[in-house]
Design a protein around this motif. Structure first.
Motif, mmCIF file in Angstrom:
data_model
loop_
_atom_site.group_PDB
_atom_site.id
_atom_site.type_symbol
_atom_site.label_atom_id
_atom_site.label_comp_id
_atom_site.label_asym_id
_atom_site.label_seq_id
_atom_site.Cartn_x
_atom_site.Cartn_y
_atom_site.Cartn_z
ATOM 1 N N UNK A 307 0.655 -1.323 -0.089
ATOM 2 C CA UNK A 307 -0.036 -0.255 -0.309
ATOM 3 C C UNK A 307 0.871 1.421 -0.117
ATOM 4 N N UNK A 308 0.501 2.048 -0.538
ATOM 5 C CA UNK A 308 0.560 3.499 -0.842
ATOM 6 C C UNK A 308 0.926 3.928 1.542
ATOM 7 N N UNK A 309 1.591 2.809 1.687
ATOM 8 C CA UNK A 309 1.773 4.129 2.812
ATOM 9 C C UNK A 309 3.282 4.344 3.855
ATOM 10 N N UNK A 310 3.640 4.283 5.177
ATOM 11 C CA UNK A 310 4.379 4.683 5.113
ATOM 12 C C UNK A 310 4.684 3.504 6.392
ATOM 13 N N UNK A 311 4.658 2.411 6.736
ATOM 14 C CA UNK A 311 5.311 1.107 6.866
ATOM 15 C C UNK A 311 6.690 1.245 6.269
ATOM 16 N N UNK A 312 7.393 0.234 7.571
ATOM 17 C CA UNK A 312 8.496 -0.053 7.082
ATOM 18 C C UNK A 312 8.897 -1.713 7.868
ATOM 19 N N UNK A 313 9.803 -1.915 7.000
ATOM 20 C CA UNK A 313 10.840 -2.794 7.774
ATOM 21 C C UNK A 313 11.811 -1.793 9.069
ATOM 22 N N UNK A 314 11.470 -2.690 10.371
ATOM 23 C CA UNK A 314 12.787 -1.308 11.392
ATOM 24 C C UNK A 314 13.866 -1.821 11.204
ATOM 25 N N UNK A 315 14.378 -3.194 11.001
ATOM 26 C CA UNK A 315 15.761 -3.692 10.388
ATOM 27 C C UNK A 315 16.329 -4.374 9.079
ATOM 28 N N UNK A 502 -8.971 -9.007 19.214
ATOM 29 C CA UNK A 502 -9.762 -9.272 20.432
ATOM 30 C C UNK A 502 -9.108 -10.014 20.940
ATOM 31 N N UNK A 503 -8.665 -11.368 20.608
ATOM 32 C CA UNK A 503 -8.203 -12.828 21.069
ATOM 33 C C UNK A 503 -6.885 -11.398 22.436
ATOM 34 N N UNK A 504 -5.955 -11.217 21.637
ATOM 35 C CA UNK A 504 -5.057 -10.517 22.056
ATOM 36 C C UNK A 504 -4.960 -9.376 23.603
ATOM 37 N N UNK A 505 -6.618 -8.804 23.012
ATOM 38 C CA UNK A 505 -6.454 -7.433 23.985
ATOM 39 C C UNK A 505 -7.175 -7.715 25.372
ATOM 40 N N UNK A 506 -8.061 -9.014 24.954
ATOM 41 C CA UNK A 506 -8.767 -9.960 26.185
ATOM 42 C C UNK A 506 -7.351 -10.176 27.214
ATOM 43 N N UNK A 507 -6.920 -11.310 26.228
ATOM 44 C CA UNK A 507 -5.529 -11.535 27.170
ATOM 45 C C UNK A 507 -4.315 -11.023 27.853
ATOM 46 N N UNK A 508 -4.743 -9.281 27.315
ATOM 47 C CA UNK A 508 -3.247 -8.935 27.228
ATOM 48 C C UNK A 508 -3.686 -7.452 28.693
ATOM 49 N N UNK A 509 -5.192 -7.664 29.021
ATOM 50 C CA UNK A 509 -5.888 -7.126 29.346
ATOM 51 C C UNK A 509 -6.193 -7.836 31.029
ATOM 52 N N UNK A 510 -6.567 -9.098 30.511
ATOM 53 C CA UNK A 510 -5.934 -10.579 32.037
ATOM 54 C C UNK A 510 -4.899 -10.405 32.270
ATOM 55 N N UNK A 511 -4.220 -10.106 32.047
ATOM 56 C CA UNK A 511 -2.651 -9.891 32.463
ATOM 57 C C UNK A 511 -1.769 -8.908 33.431
ATOM 58 N N UNK A 512 -3.076 -7.909 32.937
ATOM 59 C CA UNK A 512 -2.462 -6.613 33.942
ATOM 60 C C UNK A 512 -1.887 -5.187 33.401
ATOM 61 N N UNK A 513 -2.214 -5.700 31.769
ATOM 62 C CA UNK A 513 -2.364 -4.004 30.842
ATOM 63 C C UNK A 513 -3.414 -2.700 31.140
ATOM 64 N N UNK A 514 -3.129 -2.131 31.152
ATOM 65 C CA UNK A 514 -3.602 -0.751 31.662
ATOM 66 C C UNK A 514 -4.796 -0.072 30.130
ATOM 67 N N UNK A 515 -3.803 -0.558 29.237
ATOM 68 C CA UNK A 515 -4.213 0.171 27.684
ATOM 69 C C UNK A 515 -4.163 -0.635 26.568
ATOM 70 N N UNK A 516 -4.365 -0.842 25.388
ATOM 71 C CA UNK A 516 -4.218 -1.012 24.131
ATOM 72 C C UNK A 516 -3.927 0.031 23.477
ATOM 73 N N UNK A 517 -2.931 -0.266 22.619
ATOM 74 C CA UNK A 517 -2.449 0.863 21.619
ATOM 75 C C UNK A 517 -2.602 0.107 19.719
ATOM 76 N N UNK A 518 -3.475 0.442 19.682
ATOM 77 C CA UNK A 518 -4.255 -0.347 18.354
ATOM 78 C C UNK A 518 -3.644 -0.230 16.422
ATOM 79 N N UNK A 519 -2.906 -0.528 16.675
ATOM 80 C CA UNK A 519 -2.506 -0.217 15.058
ATOM 81 C C UNK A 519 -2.990 -1.145 14.027
ATOM 82 N N UNK A 520 -3.380 -0.796 12.858
ATOM 83 C CA UNK A 520 -3.349 -1.426 11.443
ATOM 84 C C UNK A 520 -2.258 -2.028 10.630
ATOM 85 N N UNK A 521 -1.933 -2.483 9.997
ATOM 86 C CA UNK A 521 -0.948 -3.024 9.529
ATOM 87 C C UNK A 521 -2.019 -2.012 7.355
ATOM 88 N N UNK A 522 -2.620 -2.659 7.611
ATOM 89 C CA UNK A 522 -3.257 -1.716 6.356
ATOM 90 C C UNK A 522 -3.660 -1.036 5.755
#
Length: 599
Positions: A307-315, A502-522
């Motif tokens: 896509x014509x966006x700003x994604x990059x491979x950090x390595x 969705x499953x990841x967000x539920x799991x990290x909430x149960x583990x004690x995360x206080x906030x989700x930063x939700x990106x979207x590669x697309x």
């Protein structure tokens, strides 16, 4: 359930914890001449009770900015000679009380407060003044103010922790808040004290969030606030000044409010009252060939996802050709603060990864940024347990602590959170205390832990064909598929995992995360708006705040995500860096859309 000790038992315990004369006990908040130096002028020194549980660098910087020097409490006897004491409580209730007891500070702290010398508690520094808290499985506090600290009611549908900018409603006059009005200040907490007949003479201000709770207390020279003045911009500095030099501060506020050039602070100019939707500026930081940290985005032509966006491979070795240098991080962060960003996030994409503890450039960026940026700072990249090339091992808590000491308020965990979530489900959905999320939140509180999720859309024809939460999409797939889920990725988006957002967000909430930063590669860098279906699905699945990221291209995209989803905040990077859209433009647009906003 936590049961508070009786008032009589608390009083008996207090009387045995440190010697105290009966004449001093009733004098909480009564001013004495102790707060003047030998020449009779007000002392310009502040004593800071930093018990080592989190970021107090911003408190230090705010106090210094107001013209004061700082003396640290190194031993209990230092409290006896303090003129002005600031107690910025950080972390969890139980951890704070354990440290105070271990260091022998409980009795001397109570004695200081009883002496009538100026005292200011911040956040947990307010909560600890109460008799106890439900947090940490139930824990006794200092017992100075009647009442218990209890958790916000998540059944009301409000995100918890309560994170962001909310109004204050003073209940009476005070130098601390006179002239401040109902301007918004920054909160970050999961527990709160509530007003009652027993503590009504202490309550100075309240805030609404699923009901009324205590925002500030005061009796005589003893004050405390639930919010973070050091993270509340100019308003917060005003409030700190009201504690440090009250007469000057009140006079300055009234002079400012009567000035023809002063901007309106009426609620109408800020939209409706209540918790504001946050606008966050993000800076992707990497080392250039000279070893300096710069803020970068990859040019659209080399985008790795098609896509014509700003994604990059950090390595990926760009050799300076494909990476756009958009400025030095400290200067850019300061610019965003001045333009009205509600928070600033640094994502360290440098491939150092050998040892975060020796990541001197990034730590220095945080130190310098916290001197100029008086809103919350989040840092991500390499927050995990590690062993460096020399064989030295560091726990995730030790790594996070280095960032907190350098000025970060929150740490963001990325790929390691995916591993933690998959292990959590493999154990049958049972936390075991082994993950960085659990360990950091246990020490610093869940509000200090953000999990960054990097998913990509996967289309399916039949929801029953996959074990993941799917949605019926308004954007059919390439073969007309009507359903989709979002596959989580690691390693800069190059590797997908068999777990949905969705499953990841539920799991990290149960583990004690206080906030989700939700990106979207697309959507990243495309500028056509956030993935509303993704943000809506995740924000409905968890009770912790969700930050929408990836895709913002105009102010309307921010109002769109706030109107259409439960997002608590929205983040952007490139459009702010390149000045295609101004933060002030976004805020003004949100006001026109009747969305609660901090201006």
């Amino acid at each position: 359930m936590f049961t508070l000790p009786s008032r009589q038992a608390a009083a008996a315990e207090a009387s045995t914890s440190a010697p105290r004369t009966t004449s001093r006990v009733p004098t909480y908040g009564r001013r004495t001449s102790v707060a003047c130096n030998a020449s009779g002028s007000a002392s310009r020194e502040v004593t800071l009770l930093d018990y080592g549980a989190g970021n107090v660098r911003s408190v230090r910087n705010a106090i210094k900015k107001l013209g004061y020097t700082i003396r640290d409490v190194e031993k209990p006897s230092d409290l006896a000679t303090a003129d002005k004491l600031v107690f910025p409580g950080v972390g969890s209730y139980g951890q704070a009380m354990r440290i105070l007891n271990q260091k022998g500070l409980v009795g001397p702290l109570k004695d200081y407060i009883a002496s009538g010398r100026p005292f200011l508690g911040i956040c947990l520094g307010l909560q600890l003044l109460f008799e106890g808290s439900e947090e940490s499985g139930g824990c006794e506090g200092l017992g100075i103010i009647p009442g218990a600290v209890t958790q916000f009611d998540t059944s009301l549908g409000l995100p918890v922790p309560h994170i962001g900018w909310n109004n204050i409603a003073p209940t009476r006059g005070s130098a601390l808040l006179d002239g401040v009005g109902d301007r918004r200040v920054y909160y970050v907490h999961s527990y709160r004290a509530t007003p009652s007949a027993a503590n009504s003479d202490w309550v100075l201000a309240t805030t609404q969030y699923g009901g009324e709770y205590v925002a500030a207390v005061n009796r005589g020279s003893v004050s405390a606030v639930q919010f973070h003045p050091e993270k509340s911009g100019a308003t917060g500095l005003d409030i700190l000044a009201g504690f440090l030099h009250p007469e000057e501060a009140v006079a300055a506020r009234h002079a400012s409010s009567s000035s023809p050039s002063s901007s309106s602070s009426s609620s109408a100019s800020h939209g409706p009252h209540g918790l504001a939707k946050r606008v966050i500026a993000c800076l992707d930081v990497r080392s250039n060939d000279q070893g300096d940290l710069v803020v970068t985005k990859m040019l659209p032509a080399v985008c790795m996802y098609g896509t014509q966006g700003d994604q990059y491979d950090v390595r990926e070795k760009a050799g300076g050709r494909d990476v756009r240098n958009l400025g030095k991080p400290v200067e850019l962060a300061a610019r965003y603060f001045e333009e009205g960003a509600d928070e600033v996030a640094f994502l360290n994409i440098t491939g150092f990864r050998d040892c975060v503890m020796e990541d001197t450039p990034m730590l220095e960026v945080l130190r310098r940024a916290s001197e100029r940026v008086f809103v919350p700072l989040t840092v991500g990249g390499g927050i995990k347990a590690l062993t460096d090339s020399s064989g030295r091992s560091f726990s995730a808590v030790e790594v996070a602590a280095e960032y907190f000491r350098s000025g970060a308020d929150k740490v963001s965990i990325g790929s390691d959170a995916v591993d933690a979530a998959q292990a959590y489900y493999a154990r049958g959905g049972v936390p075991d205390g082994s993950t960085a999320i659990e360990q950091i939140s246990d020490v610093y509180g869940k509000q200090a832990v953000v999990v960054s999720i990097d998913p990509r859309r996967v289309y399916v024809t039949d929801p029953a064909a996959v074990p993941h939460a799917t949605v019926r999409t308004a954007k059919p797939g390439p073969n007309g598929e009507q359903y989709c889920w979002w596959q989580c990725t690691v390693k800069g988006g190059r590797e997908g995992r068999d777990i949905g957002a969705v499953e990841l967000a539920k799991a990290v909430e149960a583990l004690g995360a206080g906030e989700v930063l939700l990106n979207c590669i697309d959507n990243d860098g495309v500028g056509k708006g956030f993935d509303l279906e993704l943000v809506d699905a995740v924000s409905r699945a968890v009770t912790i705040p969700v930050i929408a990221s990836s895709g913002a291209g105009c102010p309307q995209h921010f109002s769109e995500v706030f109107h259409s989803t439960g997002a608590a905040a929205a983040l952007a990077a490139g459009i702010f860096h390149r000045r295609e859209v101004g933060i002030e433009d976004v805020k003004k647009h949100l006001v026109t859309e009747n969305i609660p906003t901090r201006l």
